[in-house]
Design an enzyme around this catalytic site. Sequence first.
Site, PDB file in Angstrom:
ATOM      1  N   HIS A   1      47.215  40.647  44.918  1.00  0.00           N
ATOM      2  CA  HIS A   1      48.371  40.586  45.818  1.00  0.00           C
ATOM      3  C   HIS A   1      49.389  39.557  45.334  1.00  0.00           C
ATOM      4  CE1 HIS A   1      46.162  43.046  48.722  1.00  0.00           C
ATOM      5  NE2 HIS A   1      47.283  43.154  49.408  1.00  0.00           N
ATOM      6  N   GLU A   2      48.910  38.422  44.868  1.00  0.00           N
ATOM      7  CA  GLU A   2      49.837  37.395  44.363  1.00  0.00           C
ATOM      8  C   GLU A   2      50.566  37.883  43.115  1.00  0.00           C
ATOM      9  OE1 GLU A   2      52.038  34.057  44.273  1.00  0.00           O
ATOM     10  OE2 GLU A   2      50.653  34.642  45.869  1.00  0.00           O
TER      11      GLU A   2
END
Length: 679
Positions: free
Chosen positions: A426-427
Amino acid sequence: MASTSLTEAAVSTGIDMPALDNKIPSSSKITQSSKEPKEHTTTALKRPGRSKYRHIAAYHSESRNSCLSRDSTWNPSFIGFRNLMVIVLIVMNLRLVVENFMKYGVLICIKCHDFRKNDLILGSMLFALVPCHLFVAYIIELAAAQQTRGAVGRTKKKDDVAAEAEREQKAFQSTWRLIAFAHTINATLCLVVTNFVVYYYIHHPGIGTICELHGIIVWLKNCSYAFTNRDLRHSMLHPSEQSKIPDIYSACPYPQNITVGNLTYFWLAPTLVYQPVYPRTPRIRWGFVGKRLVEFVVLSVFIWLTSAQYAAPVLQNSLDKIAVLDFTSIVERIMKLSTISLIIWLAGFFALFQALLNALAEVMRFGDREFYSDWWNSWSLGMYWRSWNKPVYLFMKRHIFSPLVGRGWSPFAASIMVFLFSAILHELLVGIPTHNLIGVAFAGMMLQLPLITVTLPLEKMDDPTTRIFGNTVFWVSFCLVGQPLGALLYFFAWQAKYGSVSKMGASSRHRQVQSSLSTTSTAIEGHAMATITIPENYGVVIGVALGAIPLLSWIQGNIVGSLRKDAAVPYPHHYATPEQCKANPKAQKFNCAQRAHGNLMENMSQTILYILIAGLKWPQASAAIGSAWVLSRIVYTYGYIYSTKARGAGRLYGSTFWLCQATLWGMTVFGVGRELLSF
């Protein structure tokens, strides 16, 4: 005739009507008596008579409860209130639309987007070249399949089957190491090249997001292709009841699945989990494909219009509030943004999972189209993550969670690894295209673990009241805490990095929101002034030092607590006694976990300090080394607790954390510290 109709209507509605005067014959009765059979007349005469008094009807003849009371036996419908809420929601949003146009006018402008020619060229090249890594994986598996065929042939020719099988097992392990190494290099290059090109050379976040998402999808497919074929190869060399493969695979057994056509189908299929065979539909319905594509295009345009006209002004007007840390105004902006972000997110969900994936599945004749389930009815965070994105959930369950549980990990520890892996992805997906690895997406995913733990009891208490309460908690956390706050922070980081001037005060003073925020330390009267400049991307340093490391400590504390219960070691005893360890093997495992946690507590405080100080000069390097330290500590803990080696010697596999810690110490003392001392 009219009197008869009125009487029948009164009877049907439950109204008592006075009896008609018997002396006045009714025309309907005369007609009936002259034309109808005699039995009908007899039936009509048997009807009960009605009182001529209107004011004495017993309307209160039994005990009854209000329909909204708990004592009521009748469950009323609330469709009317639902319709009212929909109308109110529409009216409120229409008011916001009118207010937006009155305040800003039309903000939609195609030419205003910063589409650079370089972004389009590099994005197209990257999108076309990334799938080549899948075909490199095919070449690797083709070589492995040839080796497997030879091993099976040699085993059949030998008389001593057991000895030959043992030799082939050793050969398989050595070959698998080479194949795994080749797959690792191939998959790593796929992700690293994509991240490097998007972060440093593709400026537009929209183009960068598409390229990054495509790179992650291909990387996940690479991993699934390698892991699945590894198990199929092993089951072919060592057939047994435990290694029995699913019946659906019999249509294309290993190694017949190692073909370009089979891989190409997996590349285009709407799934992240590789199988040699998938359920297929008999034909392609092109009308269905056309409808889904129209839905996708319409919703994509709607998302673009909504983002440009409504979300962008709210985000732009929030910059000043975030810069001065006006928390009340920030909360107000988050609440204002929550409705817009929710509408955009729901439209994106329907466009991707319902429209695009179904269209792709129809073209590929892909049968299993359960891309999501009714996540909107979730009454716990765990149910939501298991139901809203089935392709990713199935990948995580098949290739991370289940293998770890099979190796002896607890479901809780395996879930932690799943969310750690998901948090990193996600990052990357958000931070790389926006050129801001500030750790917000990572922290948001990891914070799901305590929220899941808190809402887990609601999932177990399956009753209507609990469902309503749990679903309310889910929507509040989803609408207010998650997406709007993340959007504000990443938008602020983007504007801060690429420049944004905002008015501050009535005197038209301007303040440049810069990524190099400065904190000044002044000495007393006449002494020198020392300035510490916080560099760009320092947020990721904070994320590692003050986010990942304390989270790791919390996770290890939970592991110790769960093992303490199994080892039957009561509080406040710190360790199990030697007698307890001899009587209960779990007590020894508890001691190892306790010592691993203690070692973490002994080293984490100075490591956090090293990362924060070294990050002032080398933010990316210190964050990377700090992340390596965290990963080494995870390996250290796993080896200490779950390794079968004596006295927890498996911890030595993670001893590289000492190297990371020493490097951070050197960067702190000889890098930053020496410059401060020379001042």
